[in-house]
Design a protein around this motif. Structure first.
Motif, PDB file in Angstrom:
ATOM      1  N   ASN A   1       8.574   1.646  -4.402  1.00 10.07           N
ATOM      2  CA  ASN A   1       7.592   1.436  -3.337  1.00 10.07           C
ATOM      3  C   ASN A   1       8.163   1.697  -1.940  1.00 10.07           C
ATOM      4  OD1 ASN A   1       5.130   0.433  -4.861  1.00 10.07           O
ATOM      5  ND2 ASN A   1       6.746  -0.870  -5.690  1.00 10.07           N
TER       6      ASN A   1
ATOM      7  N   LYS B   1       3.298  -4.671  -2.918  1.00  9.34           N
ATOM      8  CA  LYS B   1       2.588  -5.089  -1.700  1.00  9.34           C
ATOM      9  C   LYS B   1       3.541  -5.359  -0.527  1.00  9.34           C
ATOM     10  CE  LYS B   1      -0.740  -7.341  -4.743  1.00  9.34           C
ATOM     11  NZ  LYS B   1      -1.055  -8.611  -5.404  1.00  9.34           N
ATOM     12  N   ILE B   2       4.844  -5.304  -0.785  1.00 13.52           N
ATOM     13  CA  ILE B   2       5.835  -5.671   0.235  1.00 13.52           C
ATOM     14  C   ILE B   2       5.980  -4.564   1.277  1.00 13.52           C
ATOM     15  CG2 ILE B   2       8.288  -6.171   0.643  1.00 13.52           C
ATOM     16  CD1 ILE B   2       8.330  -7.560  -2.099  1.00 13.52           C
ATOM     17  N   LYS B   3       5.913  -4.968   2.560  1.00 11.99           N
ATOM     18  CA  LYS B   3       6.108  -4.029   3.667  1.00 11.99           C
ATOM     19  C   LYS B   3       7.354  -4.387   4.484  1.00 11.99           C
ATOM     20  CE  LYS B   3       2.131  -1.740   3.159  1.00 11.99           C
ATOM     21  NZ  LYS B   3       2.097  -1.865   1.697  1.00 11.99           N
TER      22      LYS B   3
ATOM     23  N   GLY C   1       2.476  -8.947   3.649  1.00 15.18           N
ATOM     24  CA  GLY C   1       2.540  -7.514   3.940  1.00 15.18           C
ATOM     25  C   GLY C   1       3.220  -7.254   5.268  1.00 15.18           C
ATOM     26  N   GLY C   2       2.547  -6.473   6.119  1.00 17.19           N
ATOM     27  CA  GLY C   2       3.113  -6.105   7.413  1.00 17.19           C
ATOM     28  C   GLY C   2       3.163  -7.229   8.432  1.00 17.19           C
TER      29      GLY C   2
ATOM     30  N   ARG D   1       2.719 -11.694   0.021  1.00 16.64           N
ATOM     31  CA  ARG D   1       1.451 -12.212   0.549  1.00 16.64           C
ATOM     32  C   ARG D   1       1.125 -11.704   1.952  1.00 16.64           C
ATOM     33  NH1 ARG D   1      -0.667 -17.137  -1.283  1.00 16.64           N
ATOM     34  NH2 ARG D   1      -2.135 -16.798   0.422  1.00 16.64           N
TER      35      ARG D   1
END
Length: 297
Positions: free
Chosen positions: A251, A221-223, A200-201, A198
């Protein structure tokens, strides 16, 4: 009560208890299944009692420890249940801003073990916030079984929004550097994975302990860098790890994963016999090193 270890129980009985803890069976079914292990004058109820949390065991950092200060703020959560209360612990003599860590409980609410984890992080120079997902139903009731019953009543998507709101609140606090991590256990481990998806960065580090995994589409979506802890005997959760690892690799997510041989689900929780001292201490040291690397550098 004398402190027992996982090795004092047949693994089949521990697996049965795991199913009870996660709502697959109720207490009556557990007691029925535990009867065959009730020998030598020990009743099934006594077995159940011996496996339940004893919160007196959890205090590694006393509530009144002079190195820290604590409070119980309420955080607005308009997308969730309206608001979420939590336990905030931070160093007493902090000068300047510190990184934050969100601490997310198991499927029983904000119990004394999770509060102690927050204090352990405060002693390690983080602003730690442990929200209570049971806020909308009156908060953790002081009893593990009642906590589980209340947990089942809370709208899960709204509870997830409450944790997102808590993370953003912690990140924007004036005493926080804006770098935050999240650590969670069991249900909370799954929420750490969800926060990584949810936020991200906006999340700088995630440490799920034996947490359920997101879908491959969500993993994209994971950063945040992730440190994943799994228990060797926890087949229920570990089954989802190979697909998750594949998605993380695809990813290019920075991650480390450790599977602790011979450890049961819940091995970090020092209030139950499933606690594994060696695995818990090693996993915790790795967690602190990870947060120091990604939140303080």
């Amino acid at each position: 009560m004398e402190r027992k270890k996982a090795a004092d129980y047949p693994q089949e009985l521990l697996n049965l208890f795991d199913r009870y803890v996660h709502g697959d069976i109720d207490r009556r079914d557990f007691l029925e299944g535990a009867k065959k292990f009730a020998i030598g004058g020990v009743t099934a109820t006594a077995i159940w009692e011996s496996l339940r949390p004893n919160y007196a065991w959890a205090e590694q950092v006393p509530k009144d420890d002079s190195r820290i200060k604590t409070e119980t703020p309420t955080v607005p959560s308009p997308q969730g249940n309206g608001s979420i209360k939590g336990y905030l612990a931070r160093p007493a003599k902090a000068s300047g801003k510190l990184p934050g860590v969100l601490v997310i409980h198991e499927n029983r609410g904000l119990n004394p073990y999770i509060e102690d984890v927050a204090r352990r992080l405060a002693v390690a120079n983080f602003v730690a916030f442990a929200p209570d997902g049971l806020t909308s139903v009156g908060g953790f009731p002081g009893d593990s079984e009642k906590g589980g019953q209340l947990f089942a009543q809370v709208d899960k998507p709204k509870m997830t929004e409450d944790f997102v709101a808590a993370a953003r609140w912690l990140k924007s606090r004036p005493d926080c550097t804006g770098k935050i991590g999240a650590v969670g256990f069991c249900f909370g481990g799954g929420i750490v994975n969800t926060l990584a998806v949810r936020m991200g960065g906006d999340l700088s580090a995630g440490v799920p302990f034996y947490g359920g995994q997101p879908s491959a589409a969500d993993a994209a979506k994971i950063k945040a860098p992730l440190l994943l802890h799994y228990a060797g005997l926890d087949t229920r959760i570990n089954g989802g790890w190979p697909a998750y690892e594949e998605a993380l690799k695809a990813n290019h997510v920075t991650y480390s994963a450790y599977i602790y041989d011979g450890a049961n689900h819940g091995f970090h929780n020092d209030t139950t016999p499933r606690y594994d001292d060696v695995a818990a201490k090693l996993a915790w040291q790795r967690t602190l090193d990870f947060f120091n690397k990604y939140l303080k550098a």
